[in-house]
Design a protein around this motif. Sequence first.
Motif, mmCIF file in Angstrom:
data_model
loop_
_atom_site.group_PDB
_atom_site.id
_atom_site.type_symbol
_atom_site.label_atom_id
_atom_site.label_comp_id
_atom_site.label_asym_id
_atom_site.label_seq_id
_atom_site.Cartn_x
_atom_site.Cartn_y
_atom_site.Cartn_z
ATOM 1 N N ASP A 9 -50.069 13.513 41.632
ATOM 2 C CA ASP A 9 -49.110 12.530 42.155
ATOM 3 C C ASP A 9 -49.618 11.880 43.432
ATOM 4 N N MET A 10 -50.937 11.710 43.563
ATOM 5 C CA MET A 10 -51.493 11.170 44.803
ATOM 6 C C MET A 10 -51.070 9.721 45.002
ATOM 7 N N PRO A 11 -50.820 9.325 46.261
ATOM 8 C CA PRO A 11 -50.364 7.961 46.541
ATOM 9 C C PRO A 11 -51.466 6.928 46.338
ATOM 10 N N ALA A 12 -51.063 5.695 46.104
ATOM 11 C CA ALA A 12 -52.026 4.615 45.911
ATOM 12 C C ALA A 12 -52.269 3.829 47.186
ATOM 13 N N SER A 13 -51.547 4.144 48.266
ATOM 14 C CA SER A 13 -51.715 3.436 49.525
ATOM 15 C C SER A 13 -52.000 4.445 50.633
ATOM 16 N N PRO A 14 -52.660 4.029 51.720
ATOM 17 C CA PRO A 14 -53.074 2.649 52.019
ATOM 18 C C PRO A 14 -54.274 2.184 51.213
ATOM 19 N N VAL A 15 -55.012 3.141 50.623
ATOM 20 C CA VAL A 15 -56.128 2.777 49.768
ATOM 21 C C VAL A 15 -56.342 3.912 48.780
ATOM 22 N N LYS A 16 -56.771 3.579 47.595
ATOM 23 C CA LYS A 16 -57.069 4.602 46.590
ATOM 24 C C LYS A 16 -58.520 5.030 46.751
ATOM 25 N N PRO A 17 -58.771 6.324 46.944
ATOM 26 C CA PRO A 17 -60.156 6.759 47.096
ATOM 27 C C PRO A 17 -60.910 6.649 45.783
ATOM 28 N N ILE A 18 -62.224 6.600 45.856
ATOM 29 C CA ILE A 18 -63.037 6.622 44.645
ATOM 30 C C ILE A 18 -62.732 7.908 43.896
ATOM 31 N N GLY A 19 -62.428 7.768 42.641
ATOM 32 C CA GLY A 19 -62.023 8.930 41.860
ATOM 33 C C GLY A 19 -60.529 9.122 41.820
ATOM 34 N N GLY A 20 -59.786 8.330 42.606
ATOM 35 C CA GLY A 20 -58.335 8.421 42.615
ATOM 36 C C GLY A 20 -57.738 8.035 41.273
ATOM 37 N N MET A 21 -56.496 8.423 41.060
ATOM 38 C CA MET A 21 -55.862 8.210 39.760
ATOM 39 C C MET A 21 -55.724 6.724 39.419
ATOM 40 N N ASP A 22 -56.190 6.364 38.238
ATOM 41 C CA ASP A 22 -56.128 4.973 37.788
ATOM 42 C C ASP A 22 -54.884 4.683 36.961
ATOM 43 N N ARG A 23 -54.189 5.715 36.511
ATOM 44 C CA ARG A 23 -53.058 5.536 35.602
ATOM 45 C C ARG A 23 -51.781 6.064 36.242
ATOM 46 N N PRO A 24 -50.629 5.636 35.746
ATOM 47 C CA PRO A 24 -49.363 6.096 36.324
ATOM 48 C C PRO A 24 -49.180 7.601 36.151
ATOM 49 N N TYR A 25 -48.427 8.176 37.076
ATOM 50 C CA TYR A 25 -48.102 9.605 37.010
ATOM 51 C C TYR A 25 -47.283 9.909 35.752
ATOM 52 N N PRO A 26 -47.538 10.995 35.062
ATOM 53 C CA PRO A 26 -48.634 11.938 35.302
ATOM 54 C C PRO A 26 -49.858 11.565 34.469
ATOM 55 N N SER A 27 -50.982 11.352 35.126
ATOM 56 C CA SER A 27 -52.195 10.975 34.411
ATOM 57 C C SER A 27 -53.015 12.223 34.100
ATOM 58 N N VAL A 28 -52.770 12.795 32.962
ATOM 59 C CA VAL A 28 -53.501 13.997 32.553
ATOM 60 C C VAL A 28 -54.986 13.698 32.410
ATOM 61 N N TRP A 29 -55.316 12.520 31.879
ATOM 62 C CA TRP A 29 -56.721 12.154 31.694
ATOM 63 C C TRP A 29 -57.450 12.132 33.027
ATOM 64 N N ASP A 30 -56.902 11.426 34.022
ATOM 65 C CA ASP A 30 -57.532 11.351 35.342
ATOM 66 C C ASP A 30 -57.647 12.733 35.969
ATOM 67 N N TYR A 31 -56.543 13.463 35.986
ATOM 68 C CA TYR A 31 -56.514 14.759 36.650
ATOM 69 C C TYR A 31 -57.503 15.730 36.014
ATOM 70 N N SER A 32 -57.508 15.814 34.705
ATOM 71 C CA SER A 32 -58.358 16.798 34.047
ATOM 72 C C SER A 32 -59.835 16.427 34.128
ATOM 73 N N THR A 33 -60.136 15.124 34.176
ATOM 74 C CA THR A 33 -61.520 14.695 34.360
ATOM 75 C C THR A 33 -62.068 15.196 35.688
ATOM 76 N N ARG A 34 -61.280 15.070 36.750
ATOM 77 C CA ARG A 34 -61.715 15.534 38.080
ATOM 78 C C ARG A 34 -61.732 17.059 38.132
ATOM 79 N N ASP A 35 -60.736 17.679 37.505
ATOM 80 C CA ASP A 35 -60.633 19.129 37.533
ATOM 81 C C ASP A 35 -61.771 19.792 36.767
ATOM 82 N N TYR A 36 -62.372 19.066 35.846
ATOM 83 C CA TYR A 36 -63.522 19.578 35.103
ATOM 84 C C TYR A 36 -64.623 20.038 36.062
ATOM 85 N N GLY A 37 -64.790 19.309 37.148
ATOM 86 C CA GLY A 37 -65.834 19.664 38.104
ATOM 87 C C GLY A 37 -65.626 21.027 38.718
#
Length: 310
Positions: free
Chosen positions: A56-84
């Motif tokens: 549920d990370m915020p999109a402001s003031p700026v989205k960091p590289i790797g930040g969620m690209d899709r609306p909450y809950p983005s399982v795809w985004d989260y699990s891609t990062r969690d893979y690491g």
Amino acid sequence: MSLIPDSYFDYPLRRKGMDHDRYAARYLRDVPSFQWQGGKTLLVWACVHLEHFPMDMPASPVKPIGGMDRPYPSVWDYSTRDYGNRVGIERLFRVLDKHGVKATAAMNAALAPRYPHLMDEVLKRGWEVAAAGVDMGHLHHSRLSVEEERALVGEAFSTLRAASGQAVTGWHSPAHSQSAVTPDLVAEAGAKYICDWINDDLPYAFHTPAGDLTQLPLSYDLSDHKILGLQNMPIGDYEYQLDAAFDVLLDESRTRGGRILSLSLSPWIIAQPGRIDALDRLLGRFLKADGVASATGEEIRSQWQGLGIA
């Protein structure tokens, strides 16, 4: 009639060249020739970014590289990062172990309680732990009050110091984010170096009211975040760019004085099965060259301080 008072235009640091007092103007050509400890000319600094991206990370003031690209809950985004943190890091451990590299783990504090085995593995290898904020959803920026940011800095250091038992002297802001006072708060918390500014190839003194920090050169241009994550370039291009950078820096280190090659590594990016072999090949080549050694951030800072170079 002007609504702007004359005092608005008063700026005591306005002058040619540097218009601030954070660090002195210095050009790489003017740094005296030197060698690192043991007669080494080039130090390879592996900095492994252990990051937690809240779902549920915020999109402001700026989205960091790797930040969620899709609306909450983005399982795809989260699990891609969690893979690491679940899979990729094991490959990264294996490759760095193979080449005898002790890395700096730039860790979000939120990972310490979430993944205690990560801290155990880092400490077992003798890696350095550096503070990298609370998590990737808490960036450092000018909309935070000083009290709010001081609390974030304090939480990051206290959590990681307690979990690691190390002094934790390094700081890397999540996504290179900083407010005007981030370095001051980091120094106030007992840090000795930061690595957010990317305007040099060698360390330099960064002034704060709590004492000088050493700014270490952690390249963003050569990071897997930029080349593979942001620019989406093929792994061959990543390998080529790191190879080319090594050739130039090694030559400079032998002819003009010591240099640093930083490897900014993210387990969810570089440690994918189709990419990890490139890092293995690069390290094999780098560390076989004469005059080359690996070092952690704190080791580099300590050696640089011992040289007495401004």
